[in-house]
Structures are given as C-alpha cells and as structure tokens.
Design a protein around this motif. Structure first.
Motif, short mmCIF file in Angstrom:
data_model
loop_
_atom_site.label_atom_id
_atom_site.label_comp_id
_atom_site.label_asym_id
_atom_site.label_seq_id
_atom_site.Cartn_x
_atom_site.Cartn_y
_atom_site.Cartn_z
N GLN A 73 28.65 40.23 13.40
CA GLN A 73 28.29 40.63 14.76
C GLN A 73 28.32 42.16 14.90
OE1 GLN A 73 26.82 38.60 16.76
NE2 GLN A 73 27.21 37.03 15.22
N SER A 74 29.27 42.78 14.23
CA SER A 74 29.37 44.24 14.26
C SER A 74 28.16 44.87 13.56
CB SER A 74 30.68 44.68 13.59
OG SER A 74 30.75 46.06 13.47
N VAL A 75 27.73 44.27 12.47
CA VAL A 75 26.55 44.76 11.74
C VAL A 75 25.31 44.64 12.63
CG1 VAL A 75 25.01 44.29 9.77
CG2 VAL A 75 27.51 44.25 9.45
N LEU A 76 25.17 43.50 13.30
CA LEU A 76 24.01 43.29 14.17
C LEU A 76 24.04 44.24 15.37
CD1 LEU A 76 23.57 39.39 14.21
CD2 LEU A 76 22.36 41.10 12.84
N ALA A 77 25.25 44.46 15.90
CA ALA A 77 25.37 45.38 17.05
C ALA A 77 24.97 46.79 16.65
CB ALA A 77 26.82 45.36 17.57
N LEU A 78 25.36 47.21 15.44
CA LEU A 78 24.97 48.55 14.98
C LEU A 78 23.45 48.62 14.82
CD1 LEU A 78 25.79 51.40 13.95
CD2 LEU A 78 25.81 50.41 11.64
N ARG A 79 22.87 47.57 14.26
CA ARG A 79 21.42 47.55 14.08
C ARG A 79 20.69 47.70 15.43
NH1 ARG A 79 17.31 43.54 10.80
NH2 ARG A 79 15.51 44.20 12.00
#
Ligand SMILES: NC(=O)c1ccc[n+]([C@@H]2O[C@H](COP(=O)([O-])OP(=O)(O)OC[C@H]3O[C@@H](n4cnc5c(N)ncnc54)[C@H](OP(=O)(O)O)[C@@H]3O)[C@@H](O)[C@H]2O)c1
Length: 257
Positions: A73-79
C-alpha cells in the motif's frame, strides 16, 4: 550533443529510495546538482522532509516522501503521489536496504524479514516505478548493489570488532546484478535502460582495526567518500550512458582489481 548537455538531468524527475541514508544522500545530491527534481524517501516522512528542506536551502530541487517498500500500500501510495504531484518519473535509483539479519547464525525469521524488504518489497517498488517510467516514454533505472554481490567478504577484516557480513546481503546483492541484466532486456522495448553500481564501503567512522586493515588492501588507499558515487550515478541516470544497459560497475577503489 555537448557532453555537459548529455550529463544534464534538467527537466527530469528522479526517485531515490532510502534517499536519506549513507549512499542515498550523496545520490540525491548528485542527481539534484545535475539539475533533476529529486524525490528522496524514508520510512519517516519527517526525516525525508527535513533532508529535503536542508537541500532546498542550497538551491536544489529535492522533495521528501514516505515509503516502506515492504508494504504494498505504501508503494502504491508513493506511485500515486508521484503521478499526481510530479506528473512523471524519468529516473529511479533503487537504493534502499534494511539490515534485519546481522550474523550467519541468526534465526531464519531474520532471513525471511530481510527477503520481504530487500527482495519482495524491492521488486514490488521496482516494477511499479518501471511502469511509471514507461508511461512517460522511457528513462533509466539504476540499481545499487554492492561489491559483495560480486566478491565474497574478507572476514579477516572484522576480527576484533563487532562488525560482520550476514549471508542475506550478498545473496540479494548478487541477485540484483542478475536482475539488472534481465530487466535491461525486458524493459528495453519500453525505452528503459537498467544499470547497476556495486560500491565498496563508504566511510562511516568505522572502528579500528577494521578501518586500517580494509584501507591497506584498497589500491586507492581509502574507503569511499560522500562524493564518489555522484558522478557514477549521474552517468547511468543521464543520456551520457545512452548506449549502456545491463551493465554493473564495481566502485571499490580498486579493491578487486
Ligand atoms: N554503506 C556501504 O558501505 C555500502 C557499500 C556497498 C553498497 N551499499 C549499498 O548502498 C545502498 C544504501 O545503503 P546505505 O549504506 O546507504 O544504507 P543505510 O544508510 O542503512 O540506508 C538505507 C536506507 O534504506 C531505507 N530503508 C530501510 N528499510 C526500508 C524499507 N522497508 N522501505 C524503504 N526504505 C527502507 C532507510 O531509510 P529509513 O530508515 O529512513 O526509512 C535508509 O535510509 C544499499 O543498496 C547498499 O547495499 C552500501
């Protein structure tokens, strides 16, 4: 094209994972000094923003963002944040690393935790960022491996200190070099070049007798300093290396020459 233009990263947006760490910080500085707008991540938003604010004060275009690469979720939020706020991504420096395993005899839970961050999480982030770069028409990825991805550690350097090299680290760093070659071929049709830097140790107030033992074996007579990686990463990130992909550059002061 003039070589200074080839090396320029003006108008480029770059992401450096782990951008406030020992090698991450000079990588962020080098890319920003070459003209890029740089996003530096830490698991701590406050930490990344403090570094960004300090570097903005020197005229560099640096922004701090939060990222835990072990958390999808953190990776997607950064994206999403990069898409919404910066509109594109041209350069990704895959630099973050965690060190949950300290020694050869540590429990397998430490190995598994390391894999979830440095292998699974690392690949999750890499794949999402590659998609983002592809959507903008292409760019560059620079993986940060280690000389331990190519050569075995010299354990005699650690005798008499608390220092060690755990086995997860060379395993992952060697894999990162192989992944670089895989991705160079896989992503070339999307105009993404993928290269790798395998540094030696950067000086960080290491204890004696490690320091003098290590340095005595390095032909250039010292550990890496803050500036050593800047030009190498800008070379791979920029058009100066436009006919280079799938390469691994060992940056170790000649230790393994
Ligand atoms: N130091 C050396 O001598 C040396 C030598 C050869 C190669 N390298 C390579 O250089 C790269 C950087 O290493 P370093 O020495 O600069 O390490 P470092 O100082 O420990 O920095 C690593 C960074 O990774 C971040 N990080 C840790 N866990 C994370 C997670 N789950 N998600 C996202 N980010 C995470 C940390 O950020 P926060 O704690 O702020 O979240 C930290 O800033 C690594 O790839 C390493 O293998 C280092």
């Amino acid at each position: 094209m003039n070589v200074n233009d080839l090396l320029s990263l003006k108008q480029k947006v770059a992401l450096v994972s782990g951008g406030v760490g020992r090698y991450g910080l000079p990588i962020v500085e080098g890319l920003a000094e070459a003209g890029a707008t740089v996003i530096a991540t830490s698991r701590s938003l406050a930490k990344s923003q403090a570094v960004a604010t300090r570097l903005q004060g020197t005229g560099l275009l640096v922004h701090g963002r939060a990222l835990d690469q072990a958390d999808h979720q953190s990776v997607l939020a950064l994206r999403r944040e990069i898409e919404d706020h910066f509109g594109r991504l041209d350069v990704f420096v895959n630099n973050a690393v965690a060190w949950p395993m300290k020694r050869y005899d540590d429990p397998l839970t430490a190995w598994a935790e390391s894999m979830s961050i440095n292998s699974t999480g690392m690949f999750d982030l890499l794949r999402e960022m590659a998609q983002l770069i592809a959507r903008g028409g292409g760019g560059t990825i620079v993986n940060i491996s280690s000389m331990f991805g190519v050569f075995g550690p010299d354990f005699s350097n650690y005798t008499g200190t608390e220092m060690d090299c755990a086995p997860d680290y060379p395993f992952q760093k060697g894999g990162m070099i192989a992944l670089t070659k895989y991705l160079a071929r896989k992503l070339a049709p999307q105009k993404i070049r993928v290269n790798c830097i395998s540094p030696g140790g950067i000086y960080n107030h290491h204890p004696e007798p490690f320091l003098s033992r290590y340095v005595s074996k390095v032909p250039l007579g010292r550990m890496a300093n803050h500036d050593d990686i800047k030009g190498v990463v800008v070379f791979f990130a920029s058009a100066a290396s436009s006919y280079v992909t799938g390469e691994n550059l060992v940056m170790d002061g000649g230790l393994h020459a």
